[in-house]
Design an enzyme around this catalytic site. Sequence first.
Site, PDB file in Angstrom:
ATOM      1  N   GLU A  41       0.882  -1.145   0.153  1.00  0.00           N
ATOM      2  CA  GLU A  41       0.021  -0.156   0.161  1.00  0.00           C
ATOM      3  C   GLU A  41       0.680   1.061   0.012  1.00  0.00           C
ATOM      4  OE1 GLU A  41      -2.805   0.208   3.388  1.00  0.00           O
ATOM      5  OE2 GLU A  41      -2.581   2.409   3.250  1.00  0.00           O
ATOM      6  N   ARG A  45       0.811  10.301   0.825  1.00  0.00           N
ATOM      7  CA  ARG A  45       1.254  11.228   1.418  1.00  0.00           C
ATOM      8  C   ARG A  45       2.455  12.221   1.029  1.00  0.00           C
ATOM      9  NH1 ARG A  45       1.337   7.938   7.302  1.00  0.00           N
ATOM     10  NH2 ARG A  45      -0.295   6.742   6.477  1.00  0.00           N
ATOM     11  N   LYS A 129     -10.820  -0.419   7.449  1.00  0.00           N
ATOM     12  CA  LYS A 129      -9.555  -0.257   8.130  1.00  0.00           C
ATOM     13  C   LYS A 129      -9.957   0.303   9.608  1.00  0.00           C
ATOM     14  CE  LYS A 129      -5.804   3.254   7.491  1.00  0.00           C
ATOM     15  NZ  LYS A 129      -4.509   2.733   6.901  1.00  0.00           N
TER      16      LYS A 129
END
Length: 307
Positions: A41, A45, A129
């Site tokens: 993943e 960012r 999540k």
Amino acid sequence: MNDVLKRIGNAGLVPVVVIDDAELAVPAAKALIDGGLEIMEVTMRTDQGLKAIVKVKEAYPQMLLGAGTVLSIENAREALDAGAEFIVSPGLNPDLIEWCQGQKIAVTPGAVTPTEIQQALKFNLTVLKFFPGNIFGGIKGCEALYNPYRMVKFIPTGGVSLNNLEDYASKPYIHAIGGSWLCSSADINQKNFDQITRIVKESIDKLLGFELADQGNSTKSEKGSLPAAEIISGSFGFNLKRGNPVDYAETAGTIAIKTNNVDRAVYYIEKKGNKLGWSIKLENNAEKTVIYLEGDAGDLSVHLFQG
Ligand code: 3PG
């Protein structure tokens, strides 16, 4: 369940990767693959995230690539264009979910409260999540939410490490476990790729938790014992110990191996097992799932159970 979500669940571990330099994404991906993980993943960012997805997809098409920290539809569109196959978002954004569903790309939004879970259920999303997991009660938080919401499975991330991964590994409501400990930006930036591979291997061992639970008779003959021991130690990561064969029973022996999760164990054994020419026969009984491994393990019959 969607095929991508199934693959995430089988891998059971999701490296959350922050890339500062897209050139390092490919060796980082190789380090993960060498350790046994074909999932990554890549977070959005940094401005290198999208480039990293493109480069890794090109180098390793077998890698299941997700985009993490996706905060907007715009982020998601860019990630999809770059080649991401799943979208992870730290919180629950209904517009983003709707867009992903329209594009038929798997999405796992963050949800840590009953209200958020119910919102997710409105979109038929059951793999969520759980972030930041350590702040929201870790495994206890997941369990408390699972009690009323039995259809939901979590991917906890945030504060997971080699030290607490086992808290999550055997629970039926844990779809997979995510985090940066598997491929930290410090290790990537310092090019500690061997260290990443080592951590991944150790994490997979802890995830599967293979344990010799029961051992029956030895093999019928000395000839049968060494190949059997080699196959079993190779498949389950046990040390191979050579010794003087002492007892050879008249009947073939049995070995029972416990694991945290039979589905994941099958996934990882098949990766190695294919090389060994094993076939897997599934048998469900009322209490537990048992898997018999059939093949050339000398004279031994081996089965796995979830315990
Ligand atoms: C995430 O986006 O899932 C988290 O940043 C991962 O948290 P960790 O760095 O504590 O593993």
